[in-house]
Motif scaffolding. Sequence first.
Motif, PDB file in Angstrom:
ATOM      1  N   TYR A  59       8.122  -2.896  -9.127  1.00 29.96           N
ATOM      2  CA  TYR A  59       8.271  -2.074  -7.921  1.00 29.96           C
ATOM      3  C   TYR A  59       9.454  -1.117  -8.071  1.00 29.96           C
ATOM      4  O   TYR A  59       9.327   0.095  -7.822  1.00 29.96           O
ATOM      5  CB  TYR A  59       8.440  -2.977  -6.706  1.00 29.96           C
ATOM      6  CG  TYR A  59       9.011  -2.278  -5.493  1.00 29.96           C
ATOM      7  CD1 TYR A  59       8.234  -1.382  -4.752  1.00 29.96           C
ATOM      8  CD2 TYR A  59      10.319  -2.514  -5.077  1.00 29.96           C
ATOM      9  CE1 TYR A  59       8.755  -0.734  -3.642  1.00 29.96           C
ATOM     10  CE2 TYR A  59      10.845  -1.868  -3.971  1.00 29.96           C
ATOM     11  CZ  TYR A  59      10.060  -0.986  -3.254  1.00 29.96           C
ATOM     12  OH  TYR A  59      10.583  -0.347  -2.163  1.00 29.96           O
ATOM     13  N   SER A 119       8.298   2.948   1.804  1.00 32.97           N
ATOM     14  CA  SER A 119       7.684   1.627   1.983  1.00 32.97           C
ATOM     15  C   SER A 119       7.126   1.515   3.405  1.00 32.97           C
ATOM     16  O   SER A 119       7.771   1.960   4.366  1.00 32.97           O
ATOM     17  CB  SER A 119       8.707   0.513   1.749  1.00 32.97           C
ATOM     18  OG  SER A 119       9.085   0.462   0.395  1.00 32.97           O
ATOM     19  N   ASN A 155       2.226  -1.782   7.032  1.00 28.91           N
ATOM     20  CA  ASN A 155       0.798  -1.927   7.292  1.00 28.91           C
ATOM     21  C   ASN A 155       0.125  -0.556   7.303  1.00 28.91           C
ATOM     22  O   ASN A 155       0.791   0.489   7.212  1.00 28.91           O
ATOM     23  CB  ASN A 155       0.556  -2.658   8.619  1.00 28.91           C
ATOM     24  CG  ASN A 155       1.357  -2.038   9.759  1.00 28.91           C
ATOM     25  OD1 ASN A 155       1.248  -0.847  10.033  1.00 28.91           O
ATOM     26  ND2 ASN A 155       2.168  -2.850  10.430  1.00 28.91           N
ATOM     27  N   GLU A 156      -1.192  -0.567   7.449  1.00 27.41           N
ATOM     28  CA  GLU A 156      -1.959   0.676   7.410  1.00 27.41           C
ATOM     29  C   GLU A 156      -1.705   1.555   8.637  1.00 27.41           C
ATOM     30  O   GLU A 156      -1.798   2.778   8.556  1.00 27.41           O
ATOM     31  CB  GLU A 156      -3.450   0.359   7.281  1.00 27.41           C
ATOM     32  CG  GLU A 156      -3.813  -0.247   5.924  1.00 27.41           C
ATOM     33  CD  GLU A 156      -5.278  -0.575   5.810  1.00 27.41           C
ATOM     34  OE1 GLU A 156      -5.966  -0.639   6.855  1.00 27.41           O
ATOM     35  OE2 GLU A 156      -5.761  -0.781   4.680  1.00 27.41           O
ATOM     36  N   PRO A 169      -0.862  -0.258  -2.597  1.00 30.18           N
ATOM     37  CA  PRO A 169      -0.420  -1.636  -2.364  1.00 30.18           C
ATOM     38  C   PRO A 169       0.541  -2.071  -3.472  1.00 30.18           C
ATOM     39  O   PRO A 169       0.300  -1.813  -4.649  1.00 30.18           O
ATOM     40  CB  PRO A 169      -1.727  -2.435  -2.418  1.00 30.18           C
ATOM     41  CG  PRO A 169      -2.802  -1.442  -2.095  1.00 30.18           C
ATOM     42  CD  PRO A 169      -2.328  -0.156  -2.708  1.00 30.18           C
ATOM     43  N   LYS A 170       1.633  -2.706  -3.100  1.00 33.96           N
ATOM     44  CA  LYS A 170       2.634  -3.100  -4.088  1.00 33.96           C
ATOM     45  C   LYS A 170       2.060  -4.045  -5.142  1.00 33.96           C
ATOM     46  O   LYS A 170       2.489  -4.033  -6.295  1.00 33.96           O
ATOM     47  CB  LYS A 170       3.832  -3.746  -3.385  1.00 33.96           C
ATOM     48  CG  LYS A 170       4.698  -2.753  -2.626  1.00 33.96           C
ATOM     49  CD  LYS A 170       5.933  -3.427  -2.045  1.00 33.96           C
ATOM     50  CE  LYS A 170       6.816  -2.425  -1.333  1.00 33.96           C
ATOM     51  NZ  LYS A 170       8.023  -3.058  -0.745  1.00 33.96           N
ATOM     52  N   SER A 171       1.079  -4.862  -4.732  1.00 30.93           N
ATOM     53  CA  SER A 171       0.489  -5.814  -5.678  1.00 30.93           C
ATOM     54  C   SER A 171      -0.319  -5.121  -6.766  1.00 30.93           C
ATOM     55  O   SER A 171      -0.682  -5.734  -7.772  1.00 30.93           O
ATOM     56  CB  SER A 171      -0.414  -6.798  -4.936  1.00 30.93           C
ATOM     57  OG  SER A 171      -1.512  -6.121  -4.342  1.00 30.93           O
ATOM     58  N   LYS A 172      -0.611  -3.824  -6.576  1.00 31.81           N
ATOM     59  CA  LYS A 172      -1.413  -3.081  -7.538  1.00 31.81           C
ATOM     60  C   LYS A 172      -0.566  -2.317  -8.555  1.00 31.81           C
ATOM     61  O   LYS A 172      -1.099  -1.542  -9.348  1.00 31.81           O
ATOM     62  CB  LYS A 172      -2.331  -2.098  -6.798  1.00 31.81           C
ATOM     63  CG  LYS A 172      -3.379  -2.765  -5.922  1.00 31.81           C
ATOM     64  CD  LYS A 172      -4.405  -3.498  -6.750  1.00 31.81           C
ATOM     65  CE  LYS A 172      -5.560  -4.008  -5.902  1.00 31.81           C
ATOM     66  NZ  LYS A 172      -6.594  -4.670  -6.722  1.00 31.81           N
ATOM     67  N   LEU A 199       2.626  -0.030   0.189  1.00 30.96           N
ATOM     68  CA  LEU A 199       2.186  -0.964   1.230  1.00 30.96           C
ATOM     69  C   LEU A 199       2.488  -2.410   0.874  1.00 30.96           C
ATOM     70  O   LEU A 199       2.111  -2.897  -0.197  1.00 30.96           O
ATOM     71  CB  LEU A 199       0.673  -0.790   1.446  1.00 30.96           C
ATOM     72  CG  LEU A 199      -0.015  -1.752   2.401  1.00 30.96           C
ATOM     73  CD1 LEU A 199       0.496  -1.574   3.823  1.00 30.96           C
ATOM     74  CD2 LEU A 199      -1.537  -1.557   2.344  1.00 30.96           C
ATOM     75  N   GLU A 200       3.172  -3.102   1.761  1.00 30.33           N
ATOM     76  CA  GLU A 200       3.417  -4.533   1.600  1.00 30.33           C
ATOM     77  C   GLU A 200       2.093  -5.271   1.734  1.00 30.33           C
ATOM     78  O   GLU A 200       1.382  -5.103   2.719  1.00 30.33           O
ATOM     79  CB  GLU A 200       4.397  -5.031   2.659  1.00 30.33           C
ATOM     80  CG  GLU A 200       5.804  -4.443   2.562  1.00 30.33           C
ATOM     81  CD  GLU A 200       6.621  -5.047   1.431  1.00 30.33           C
ATOM     82  OE1 GLU A 200       6.114  -5.975   0.774  1.00 30.33           O
ATOM     83  OE2 GLU A 200       7.754  -4.600   1.223  1.00 30.33           O
ATOM     84  N   ASP A 201       1.732  -6.066   0.758  1.00 33.63           N
ATOM     85  CA  ASP A 201       0.463  -6.797   0.835  1.00 33.63           C
ATOM     86  C   ASP A 201       0.598  -8.182   0.208  1.00 33.63           C
ATOM     87  O   ASP A 201       1.661  -8.568  -0.236  1.00 33.63           O
ATOM     88  CB  ASP A 201      -0.679  -6.018   0.176  1.00 33.63           C
ATOM     89  CG  ASP A 201      -0.448  -5.803  -1.318  1.00 33.63           C
ATOM     90  OD1 ASP A 201       0.715  -5.852  -1.771  1.00 33.63           O
ATOM     91  OD2 ASP A 201      -1.429  -5.564  -2.032  1.00 33.63           O
TER      92      ASP A 201
END
Length: 208
Positions: free
Chosen positions: A8, A24, A27-28, A149-152, A206-208
Motif C-alpha cells: 500500500y 483513502s 466505502n463506495e 480496493p487495497k486488497s487488489k 478503498l478499505e476492503d
Amino acid sequence: MPSKEDLYQLFVEKAGLVSAKVTSIANEDEALKYVINLCGEKEACQLLISGCDGALSDKAEDLCETKQKKVIAAPGLDAELYKKLAAQAKKAGFECIDKGMRDHLAGVDIGFTFAEYGIADTGTLMLDCPSEELRLATMVSEFHVCVLPKSKIKANTYAVEKMMLTRMKKTPDYLAFITGASRTADIERVLALGVHGPLELHILLLED
C-alpha cells in the motif's frame, strides 16, 4: 515477501511520483461523494462549437448552452451504484451517463471507474475494459477517478501474470494499464499533461 501495508505504501509513493492524486476512502458512498464534489469544483469541460462567442439565434444559443453542461461518465458500474451516482449527479445539476460516449466526446468532465488491480512498483492501475464505452471513459474525460480496493494491490506485473494468461486463453480481452495522468514531451521536450488523455488521475484507495 512484502506485507499488504508495505505494498500500500509503495503504491501510494509511486503513484504520487507520476502525478496521480491518491486518497483513502472507507466505502463506495465516499467515492460517489468525491466524484460529485470534484465535478462541482471544476469548470465545465467543453470544446465549444465554432461561433459560440458571437451573436447567435435562440436555437444556436440553446445548442451552445447544452455543450456547457457538466458530464460524469460511469460505464461498467454496478447497477445499484450507478443509480445512486446518477441521482446525486441530477441533484447537483450534472449529467451522468453509462453509454453513448461517442455523443459526448467534446465534453466529458469526469470518468469514473473501478480498477481490477494496482501494481505497487510503478503505481499503475490495471483496468478490465471489455467495452468501448469504458475505454472512452478512461481516455476522453478531463479527470479520471478510479477506485482501487487495497486488497487488489500487487507487488508487480509478475504477480498478475497467471491471471492474465488464464484470461487470454479463455477469451481475448482488453486490459488497460494506466500510470499517472496523460503526458507527453514530444514538443521541444517540454512536459505537457492531459494531451492524449485525462489531465488528472485521482485514485481512491478503498478499505476492503
